[in-house]
Design a protein around this motif. Structure first.
Motif, PDB file in Angstrom:
ATOM      1  N   SER A 138       0.813  -1.225   0.000  1.00 52.55           N
ATOM      2  CA  SER A 138       0.000   0.000   0.000  1.00 52.55           C
ATOM      3  C   SER A 138       0.849   1.278   0.000  1.00 52.55           C
ATOM      4  O   SER A 138       0.372   2.335  -0.378  1.00 52.55           O
ATOM      5  N   ILE A 139       2.110   1.182   0.428  1.00 51.63           N
ATOM      6  CA  ILE A 139       2.950   2.401   0.440  1.00 51.63           C
ATOM      7  C   ILE A 139       4.162   2.260  -0.483  1.00 51.63           C
ATOM      8  O   ILE A 139       5.078   3.072  -0.432  1.00 51.63           O
ATOM      9  N   TYR A 140       4.158   1.218  -1.328  1.00 52.85           N
ATOM     10  CA  TYR A 140       5.335   0.954  -2.170  1.00 52.85           C
ATOM     11  C   TYR A 140       5.608   2.115  -3.132  1.00 52.85           C
ATOM     12  O   TYR A 140       6.741   2.612  -3.220  1.00 52.85           O
ATOM     13  N   PRO A 142       4.633   5.436  -3.141  1.00 46.64           N
ATOM     14  CA  PRO A 142       5.174   6.654  -2.520  1.00 46.64           C
ATOM     15  C   PRO A 142       6.596   6.483  -1.991  1.00 46.64           C
ATOM     16  O   PRO A 142       7.370   7.427  -2.003  1.00 46.64           O
ATOM     17  N   LEU A 143       6.932   5.251  -1.540  1.00 45.86           N
ATOM     18  CA  LEU A 143       8.297   5.034  -1.038  1.00 45.86           C
ATOM     19  C   LEU A 143       9.314   5.114  -2.185  1.00 45.86           C
ATOM     20  O   LEU A 143      10.390   5.683  -2.032  1.00 45.86           O
ATOM     21  N   SER A 146       9.572   8.783  -3.139  1.00 46.51           N
ATOM     22  CA  SER A 146      10.363   9.569  -2.175  1.00 46.51           C
ATOM     23  C   SER A 146      11.846   9.245  -2.296  1.00 46.51           C
ATOM     24  O   SER A 146      12.691  10.064  -1.944  1.00 46.51           O
ATOM     25  N   ALA A 158       2.353  12.504  -0.467  1.00 45.12           N
ATOM     26  CA  ALA A 158       2.886  11.424   0.370  1.00 45.12           C
ATOM     27  C   ALA A 158       3.303  11.968   1.737  1.00 45.12           C
ATOM     28  O   ALA A 158       3.860  13.055   1.824  1.00 45.12           O
ATOM     29  N   ASN A 159       3.013  11.188   2.769  1.00 47.08           N
ATOM     30  CA  ASN A 159       3.469  11.545   4.122  1.00 47.08           C
ATOM     31  C   ASN A 159       4.764  10.771   4.369  1.00 47.08           C
ATOM     32  O   ASN A 159       4.754   9.619   4.786  1.00 47.08           O
ATOM     33  N   ARG A 162       5.665   9.387   7.957  1.00 42.82           N
ATOM     34  CA  ARG A 162       4.801   8.259   8.350  1.00 42.82           C
ATOM     35  C   ARG A 162       5.200   6.990   7.578  1.00 42.82           C
ATOM     36  O   ARG A 162       5.359   5.921   8.148  1.00 42.82           O
ATOM     37  N   ASN A 163       5.392   7.160   6.232  1.00 43.18           N
ATOM     38  CA  ASN A 163       5.744   6.003   5.408  1.00 43.18           C
ATOM     39  C   ASN A 163       7.089   5.398   5.821  1.00 43.18           C
ATOM     40  O   ASN A 163       7.234   4.176   5.877  1.00 43.18           O
ATOM     41  N   ASP A 164       8.070   6.276   6.106  1.00 45.71           N
ATOM     42  CA  ASP A 164       9.387   5.780   6.531  1.00 45.71           C
ATOM     43  C   ASP A 164       9.284   5.021   7.852  1.00 45.71           C
ATOM     44  O   ASP A 164       9.929   3.989   8.031  1.00 45.71           O
ATOM     45  N   TYR A 167       7.692   1.689   7.160  1.00 43.16           N
ATOM     46  CA  TYR A 167       8.656   0.807   6.490  1.00 43.16           C
ATOM     47  C   TYR A 167       9.672   0.249   7.489  1.00 43.16           C
ATOM     48  O   TYR A 167       9.964  -0.958   7.490  1.00 43.16           O
TER      49      TYR A 167
END
Lengths: 257, 232
Positions: A138-140, A142-143, A146, A158-159, A162-164, A167
């Motif tokens: 689900s966050i691949y 945006p990661l 980024s 993208a946040n 939060r994503n980092d 991860y």
């Protein structure tokens, strides 16, 4: 013995696949050695689990949670790269582990042990792997974005913080469950090598993530089967299988040019 | 200036990094369909200003947008093209939309062959890459496009192509453009407004009115040579 191998194959393939998928992002996040550092971070927890006879992944997760929280806090305070901060924290953890790790348990802690896995452990681990897969999927995008440009990712909604954090938590959980099969010493390989193999063989993101997951699962399966035949610890055999796949990928990449 | 016509209002902006003030007391407004060029020497705070406008940096003061979507093309040095996973351009565009027709139309509009969608993200030349980035940032029809030195590292021919392209989109769509450049000819050729920045506002207005030799010397120091540009 057959049941042990079968259970180990299921748990190994699940962990290998999710570690490969997770590791495929490490290239973009400049965290290739992070898995190793986190693996070392688990050692005091594994040592405690072996001493007091509770689940090694639980012990590992306990120390990883504390370690990751410290790394995250230091990152916010110092703006140093997570990899550098992890090196500081994992060295401390490693030294601490050897203060109270019984000598006879050292091999299990460092190289893993698949000889005593219960069906319940397999079921829980497979469910955790499925959950990890879903969260990272689900966050691949945006990661990856980024990794190209944090500003670009942020201006597209993208946040990043939060994503980092998500991860890093997922990596920590993968390491905690990976410690069971390859030990605290070689989790970096479990995460990083399948991604390197996949990079040699793929020409797009989708192909890359699929190959990385499959390479992780195949390496675990080959290592566990080799353990069944030789009786040598599965951990090193899994990593050797992964390295062999990587070397083969270089051959196929060169052949494809 | 009529309030309805404003797309951006900045009041008493102050930005500091680790206690060092980079921008101080900056106030200006941008009208809809302006092409605002931000000029200034290195370290003047141009990139910091753009990043503050995009809410990528903490700041003091007020930044008010009267716009919907804002597109952004970061400077080349802040875009990583190596050491990333294998990424086809089609996959990069899919981060924004799955509408293949729209993607192909936008690529044609910036003069790129649709076959380049099968190429790797790191395989394009600098000029092609910047055109691709402009296409990517315009894909969701932004009201405002912000570009930070879009032609750095591009030869004169390629540079002209990029600016002509931007002007084409500006004419065709109801687009407002904010642009950082070191290139004075871009100001004369394309800007409707210019903001001279050196930590604070040095001048703001129409290029013909505010870009005097004295003003440029004040902005860049005595080393600058001034060649008057005349519109045909």
């Amino acid at each position: 013995m057959l049941e042990t191998i079968l259970l180990a194959l299921i748990i190994g393939c699940a962990i290998g696949a999710v570690a490969g998928y997770m590791g495929s992002l490490m290239l973009t996040k400049r965290m290739a050695l992070m898995g190793g550092a986190l693996g070392h971070l688990t050692l005091p927890g594994v040592a405690l689990a072996l001493l007091y006879d509770f689940d090694v992944s639980l012990g590992a997760l306990l120390f990883l949670t504390g370690g990751v929280a410290i790394i995250w806090l230091l990152e916010q305070k110092t703006r140093l790269h997570p990899e550098a901060l992890t090196a500081v924290v994992f060295s401390g953890a490693l030294a601490t582990a050897f203060l109270f790790l019984p000598e006879e348990k050292t091999e299990i802690a460092l190289l893993g042990d698949i000889s005593q896995i219960s069906p319940a452990t397999v079921l829980i681990t497979v469910l955790i792997c499925m959950g990890l897969f879903g969260v990272i999927k689900s966050i691949y995008a945006p990661l990856v974005l980024s990794g190209i440009s944090a500003d670009l990712a942020q201006t597209n909604g993208a946040n990043i913080k939060r994503n980092d954090a998500i991860y890093l938590i997922c990596i920590a959980i993968t390491v905690a469950i990976g410690v069971r099969i390859v030990g605290g010493l070689m989790t970096a390989a479990l995460l990083a090598i399948p991604a390197c193999t996949a990079k040699n063989l793929s020409n797009g993101l989708e192909q890359y993530t699929v190959i990385s997951s499959i390479a992780g699962a195949i390496a675990c399966a080959l290592g566990i089967l080799a353990f069944g035949v030789t009786g040598i610890s599965a951990g090193p055999l899994i990593i050797i299988a992964s390295v062999v796949l990587f070397l083969a990928s270089i051959f196929f990449r060169d052949k494809g040019r | 200036m009529n309030d309805n016509n404003k797309v951006l209002e900045v009041n008493d902006l102050r930005v500091a990094y680790n206690g060092t003030t980079v921008i101080e007391g900056l106030s200006f407004a941008v009208k809809r369909r302006d092409i605002l060029v931000i000029l200034g020497p290195n370290g003047a705070g141009k990139t910091t200003l753009l990043r503050s406008l995009l809410n990528l940096l903490p700041y003091q003061g007020d930044i008010t947008w009267h716009a919907g979507k804002i597109g952004y093309v970061p400077p080349q040095e802040l875009l990583r093209r190596q050491d990333i996973p294998p990424l086809k351009l089609s996959e990069f565009f899919a981060f924004k939309t799955s509408d293949r027709e729209k993607i192909e139309a936008m690529l044609c509009a910036v003069g790129l062959d649709v076959r380049c969608l099968q190429r790797q993200f790191n395989e394009l030349s600098t000029g092609q890459f910047q055109r691709m980035m402009i296409a990517w940032s315009l894909l969701d029809n932004p009201d405002v496009l912000i570009l930070d030195e879009p032609t750095s590292g591009i030869d004169i021919g390629g540079e002209e192509t990029i600016y002509s392209l931007l002007q084409k989109f500006w004419q065709k769509q109801n687009l407002t453009i904010l642009l950082v450049t070191h290139d004075l000819h871009v100001v004369w050729e394309y800007a409707t407004q210019v903001l001279c920045l050196n930590r604070q506002e040095m001048c703001m207005g129409e290029p013909d009115e505010v870009l005097t030799p004295e003003q440029l010397k004040r902005l860049y120091g005595s080393g600058i040579k001034f060649y008057q540009h005349r519109h045909g």
